[in-house]
Design an enzyme around this catalytic site. Sequence first.
Site, PDB file in Angstrom:
ATOM      1  N   LYS A  61      12.537  15.977 -30.719  1.00 23.11           N
ATOM      2  CA  LYS A  61      12.918  16.849 -32.078  1.00 23.11           C
ATOM      3  C   LYS A  61      13.805  18.133 -31.518  1.00 23.11           C
ATOM      4  O   LYS A  61      13.563  18.803 -30.744  1.00 23.11           O
ATOM      5  CB  LYS A  61      11.620  17.369 -32.481  1.00 23.11           C
ATOM      6  N   SER A 107       7.394  17.196 -40.797  1.00 27.56           N
ATOM      7  CA  SER A 107       8.728  17.672 -40.631  1.00 27.56           C
ATOM      8  C   SER A 107       9.500  16.788 -39.432  1.00 27.56           C
ATOM      9  O   SER A 107      10.839  16.755 -39.382  1.00 27.56           O
ATOM     10  CB  SER A 107       8.787  19.125 -40.115  1.00 27.56           C
ATOM     11  N   SER A 122       3.031  17.281 -39.049  1.00 28.82           N
ATOM     12  CA  SER A 122       4.464  16.631 -38.869  1.00 28.82           C
ATOM     13  C   SER A 122       4.609  15.693 -37.853  1.00 28.82           C
ATOM     14  O   SER A 122       5.670  15.272 -37.559  1.00 28.82           O
ATOM     15  CB  SER A 122       5.085  18.108 -38.662  1.00 28.82           C
TER      16      SER A 122
HETATM   17  N1  GLN Z   1       4.185  20.058 -44.127  1.00 28.30           N
HETATM   18  C1  GLN Z   1       3.663  21.249 -43.493  1.00 28.30           C
HETATM   19  C2  GLN Z   1       4.337  22.399 -43.707  1.00 28.30           C
HETATM   20  O1  GLN Z   1       5.284  22.273 -44.408  1.00 28.30           O
HETATM   21  C3  GLN Z   1       3.441  20.671 -42.059  1.00 28.30           C
HETATM   22  C4  GLN Z   1       4.666  20.854 -41.263  1.00 28.30           C
HETATM   23  C5  GLN Z   1       4.425  20.763 -39.853  1.00 28.30           C
HETATM   24  O2  GLN Z   1       3.336  20.187 -39.333  1.00 28.30           O
HETATM   25  N2  GLN Z   1       5.357  21.422 -39.159  1.00 28.30           N
HETATM   26  O3  GLN Z   1       3.879  23.366 -43.136  1.00 28.30           O
END
Ligand code: GLN
Length: 492
Positions: free
Chosen positions: A84, A159, A183
């Site tokens: 990532k 994400s 995420s």
């Molecule tokens: N969807 C959540 C957020 O936008 C989690 C994102 C994540 O785990 N990085 O914060």
Amino acid sequence: MSALYRMSLKESRDLIRAGDIRAEELTAACLSRMDETEGTIGALLVRRDAEALEEARALDLARAEGRMPSVEEAPLWGVPVTVKDALTLKGVPCTAGSRILEHFMPPYDAFAVERLRSAGAIILAKTNMDEFAMGSTTEHSAWHPSRNPWDAERVPGGSSGGSAASVAACQCAGALGTDTGGSIRQPASLCGCVGLKPTYGRVSRYGLLAYASSFDQIGPMTRSVEDAALMLGVIAGYDKRDSTCLDAPVPDYTAALNDTHLKGVKLGLPREFFGHEALCPGVKKACEEAMSLARSLGAELVEVSLPHTEYSVAAYYVMAAAEAGSNLARYDGVRYGHRAENPASLEDLYVRSRTEGFGEEVQRRILVGAYVLSSGYYDAYYRKAAQVRRLIRRDYDEALTQCDALLAPVSPVTAWKLGEVHDPLQMYFMDIFTLSLNLAGLPGLALPVGLSEGLPVGMQLMGRALDEALLLRIGKALADALGTEGQAAPLL
Ligand code: GLN
């Protein structure tokens, strides 16, 4: 033999070690798979084709000259992976999906990347993500959205959507993702992969561009449970450069995977999750089938309660925004990040650099973060959220005295269409089943458990601190029985 790029990490590693295939061959197969699939899914941001091939050739040469380390020393010898874009690789552009870091060239490898490299893995590419990991669809990437390999009209989740799509499309057998509020688990579920969010502190965050530091965890995304175990064993462990990293022994996560039964295992079903109004029938049904399978493998299922679940979305989005606001303060155009041209004043430099560099969702979080930390509102929002966080952790501790692990859906729905959810609040509520685990700091393993209307459904196993080995063992027994491992998206 099926196409090389479809093999698991473990299979390809074993074949390379045995000399049946060369690392270079496998790397080339994955790179050409990327050529074939990238136009459809857009999982990647930066590719390292030439460097990867050169590294693979060097491994092949080492093997030929009898310099191959033992399998314990190099458990990922010659296998291609992706990472990532929130993690640094020395000399490879790293943007965390943001325009503000368009020209950032990291001078060092993240800890997890160092570990992958010394285990012999070959890093093929950096994967796309929502800007600074804020999002649930990968549509918030400043560069381009990624698409779900099961249906390119649909989001891969986020994400870490690029990592999930890359694995599901067989561009590689394993990827690193990060999980702040779901995420890793959510995109893995939406793309039919396995994803493991380790206990907070299990993997060093050194070299991870911070979103919400008290939640962020790095973990593996793969097509099989065994591969997730293998990758976790490589990246877990103590690192003094992350002061929150746990100094706890790293077990052999693959050792316990041979049990095919679940006798003596007690699994808790959180009432608030399975009774939730957002849970769609197709996801519920696939999870229930997996649950009855768990029962037929010998597990005992008990109902438990996580009474503060309904507050998890509010508590998470207050705390994560507060931490994000402070973490992102460093990108001011002076110390770090994009700098606006010809500023009229210092104020103008700050304002324009940040306005040009940050996308809408990140700006929204920064504003919320500043608000909840401001002197008049700190007690009402930030402190309250911190108290709720404590209660949520207590809920988990209590529930986990009644069982060994919890079973729950990951996402209330299967992958939705790009552009379909545009109300930020609606999007935040889609995270209802993943956020509380991050608030509690505990580990969670997302498993593919079947399909609903042709789209993958994921279920998660959640456990006590540092109990990843148990989650993997249960996950492996379930996945074997379900036959959902190693599935590649049919579209490609
Ligand atoms: N969807 C959540 C957020 O936008 C989690 C994102 C994540 O785990 N990085 O914060």
